[in-house]
Design a protein around this motif. Sequence first.
Motif, mmCIF file in Angstrom:
data_model
loop_
_atom_site.group_PDB
_atom_site.id
_atom_site.type_symbol
_atom_site.label_atom_id
_atom_site.label_comp_id
_atom_site.label_asym_id
_atom_site.label_seq_id
_atom_site.Cartn_x
_atom_site.Cartn_y
_atom_site.Cartn_z
ATOM 1 N N GLY A 202 -13.808 -36.917 -10.586
ATOM 2 C CA GLY A 202 -13.396 -38.314 -10.598
ATOM 3 C C GLY A 202 -14.444 -39.156 -11.299
ATOM 4 N N GLU A 203 -14.890 -40.225 -10.621
ATOM 5 C CA GLU A 203 -15.916 -41.092 -11.209
ATOM 6 C C GLU A 203 -17.333 -40.677 -10.843
ATOM 7 N N ILE A 204 -17.494 -39.517 -10.188
ATOM 8 C CA ILE A 204 -18.813 -39.060 -9.754
ATOM 9 C C ILE A 204 -19.382 -38.052 -10.750
ATOM 10 N N PRO A 205 -20.406 -38.414 -11.527
ATOM 11 C CA PRO A 205 -21.053 -37.430 -12.408
ATOM 12 C C PRO A 205 -21.891 -36.470 -11.580
ATOM 13 N N ILE A 206 -21.983 -35.222 -12.021
ATOM 14 C CA ILE A 206 -22.735 -34.198 -11.307
ATOM 15 C C ILE A 206 -23.867 -33.721 -12.208
ATOM 16 N N PRO A 207 -25.084 -34.222 -11.996
ATOM 17 C CA PRO A 207 -26.215 -33.806 -12.835
ATOM 18 C C PRO A 207 -26.480 -32.312 -12.698
ATOM 19 N N PHE A 208 -26.754 -31.659 -13.820
ATOM 20 C CA PHE A 208 -27.026 -30.217 -13.801
ATOM 21 C C PHE A 208 -28.439 -29.974 -13.277
ATOM 22 N N VAL A 209 -28.553 -29.066 -12.286
ATOM 23 C CA VAL A 209 -29.854 -28.662 -11.754
ATOM 24 C C VAL A 209 -30.152 -27.226 -12.152
ATOM 25 N N GLU B 203 -27.840 -21.226 -10.452
ATOM 26 C CA GLU B 203 -27.785 -20.504 -9.189
ATOM 27 C C GLU B 203 -26.939 -21.244 -8.156
ATOM 28 N N MET B 204 -26.882 -22.559 -8.234
ATOM 29 C CA MET B 204 -26.147 -23.345 -7.241
ATOM 30 C C MET B 204 -24.638 -23.321 -7.454
ATOM 31 N N VAL B 205 -24.189 -22.955 -8.661
ATOM 32 C CA VAL B 205 -22.765 -23.033 -8.991
ATOM 33 C C VAL B 205 -21.913 -22.183 -8.051
ATOM 34 N N GLY B 206 -22.367 -20.985 -7.733
ATOM 35 C CA GLY B 206 -21.580 -20.094 -6.880
ATOM 36 C C GLY B 206 -21.783 -20.311 -5.398
ATOM 37 N N GLN B 207 -22.527 -21.346 -5.020
ATOM 38 C CA GLN B 207 -22.856 -21.561 -3.619
ATOM 39 C C GLN B 207 -22.102 -22.716 -2.976
ATOM 40 N N ASN B 208 -21.117 -23.280 -3.676
ATOM 41 C CA ASN B 208 -20.321 -24.376 -3.113
ATOM 42 C C ASN B 208 -18.915 -24.308 -3.694
ATOM 43 N N PHE C 91 -18.041 -25.508 -7.623
ATOM 44 C CA PHE C 91 -18.703 -24.952 -8.805
ATOM 45 C C PHE C 91 -19.684 -25.980 -9.375
ATOM 46 N N ALA C 92 -20.312 -26.732 -8.468
ATOM 47 C CA ALA C 92 -21.253 -27.770 -8.874
ATOM 48 C C ALA C 92 -22.650 -27.177 -9.034
ATOM 49 N N PRO C 93 -23.345 -27.508 -10.125
ATOM 50 C CA PRO C 93 -24.687 -26.968 -10.346
ATOM 51 C C PRO C 93 -25.762 -27.804 -9.645
ATOM 52 N N ASN C 94 -25.384 -28.410 -8.532
ATOM 53 C CA ASN C 94 -26.256 -29.363 -7.860
ATOM 54 C C ASN C 94 -25.901 -29.393 -6.378
ATOM 55 N N ALA C 95 -26.705 -28.765 -5.527
ATOM 56 C CA ALA C 95 -26.410 -28.689 -4.098
ATOM 57 C C ALA C 95 -26.517 -30.042 -3.419
ATOM 58 N N GLY C 96 -27.408 -30.892 -3.895
ATOM 59 C CA GLY C 96 -27.646 -32.173 -3.250
ATOM 60 C C GLY C 96 -26.458 -33.111 -3.277
ATOM 61 N N ILE C 97 -25.553 -32.938 -4.240
ATOM 62 C CA ILE C 97 -24.430 -33.858 -4.381
ATOM 63 C C ILE C 97 -23.179 -33.371 -3.648
ATOM 64 N N GLU D 5 -17.455 -27.776 -17.732
ATOM 65 C CA GLU D 5 -18.240 -27.300 -18.874
ATOM 66 C C GLU D 5 -18.262 -25.771 -18.862
ATOM 67 N N VAL D 6 -18.095 -25.167 -20.024
ATOM 68 C CA VAL D 6 -18.157 -23.706 -20.149
ATOM 69 C C VAL D 6 -19.139 -23.370 -21.264
ATOM 70 N N VAL D 7 -20.003 -22.392 -21.015
ATOM 71 C CA VAL D 7 -21.032 -22.008 -21.975
ATOM 72 C C VAL D 7 -20.993 -20.495 -22.190
ATOM 73 N N ALA D 8 -20.950 -20.074 -23.441
ATOM 74 C CA ALA D 8 -21.051 -18.654 -23.786
ATOM 75 C C ALA D 8 -22.365 -18.451 -24.527
ATOM 76 N N GLU D 9 -23.227 -17.610 -23.972
ATOM 77 C CA GLU D 9 -24.535 -17.354 -24.567
ATOM 78 C C GLU D 9 -24.592 -15.952 -25.167
ATOM 79 N N LYS D 10 -25.449 -15.788 -26.158
ATOM 80 C CA LYS D 10 -25.650 -14.536 -26.877
ATOM 81 C C LYS D 10 -24.434 -14.134 -27.703
ATOM 82 N N VAL D 11 -23.648 -15.124 -28.124
ATOM 83 C CA VAL D 11 -22.529 -14.858 -29.033
ATOM 84 C C VAL D 11 -23.108 -14.594 -30.421
#
Length: 352
Positions: free
Chosen positions: A161-168, A171-176, A179-185, A208-214
Amino acid sequence: MSGNTLGKLFCVSNFGESHGPAIGAVVDGCPPGLPLSEADIQAELDRRRPGTSRHVTQRKEPDTVEILSGVYNGITTGTPIGLLIRNTDARSKDYSNIEDTFRPGHADYAYWRKYAHRDPRGGGRSSARLTAPTVAAGAIAKKWLAQTFGVQIRGYMSQLGEIPIPFVNWEMVGQNPFFAPNAGIVPELEAYMDQLRRDGDSIGARIEVVAEKVPAGWGEPIYDRLDADIAHAMMGLNAVKGVSIGAGFDAVAQRGSEHGDEITPEGFVGNNAGGVLGGVSSGQPLTVSLAIKPTSSIRVMRRSVNRANEPVEVQTLGRHDPCVGIRATPIAEALLAVVLMDHALRHRAQCG
């Protein structure tokens, strides 16, 4: 021509309806020799599965995948891989009140105008339920890309929605459940969703989706550009209304001296291009951003018409995600994996 298949050499054909007996996919073009089990696929399906938290639909589907063909003794044979996921918790009676009416924001009206027939149960073919076979097929592509090239594909939610989620950190993505990269929010996101459910309303999200080592060199010029195929695939995900690569729409306010990524002997200075130049991968991380619209199935009364073009008011009952973006991350990862594997095979076929 019916639009149910994605890819040219790695082809994924999706079938089924939300409340039919089963859904699934036929994956054609997977090279032989890939170790593959149902457990490999199930791990990805469990990330997308409904009913995993109070913030998503409470439809209780185990999404257990069955491999019907294309694998022998745990190894792909090079023949089509048949994947089946049975529907076990459909409640079709929830949709009896909309058989002759059209829900605002849904595909009901457009499907009726196209086919003159439609399955109203859970949206039928237009349901997000049909993303499960996509995730199953994407699990195959993810494993092949990782094993063959070391490609890693990950995603996260960057805005609810209107809540931005700053990337931390990743490791945090799979823990909530967001899929937020920020446990505090997470507590703020949970309170936001609880209020949304009480209101009977819905909201959108940004993924956001990221493919690395392409490897550099994947893609084609003009019509089959890598970024064009990515956008095409992502727009096939239910509720996606916008796709951007790299800087995306922010490029509008950038000068050429800022946007064009300078190159040094040590590599690129920036990645405004999102890992794609001229439709071909540059070897940088491939970055994709998706805008997910609010769920159309809400309990708020809305104006519409019925098949006789008479005015009606519609309230959508049933079990729905107040934000479909919450479960969209593994689906977006799967779609990106399918496109990248298809282009990897096409590059190998042309350039050896």
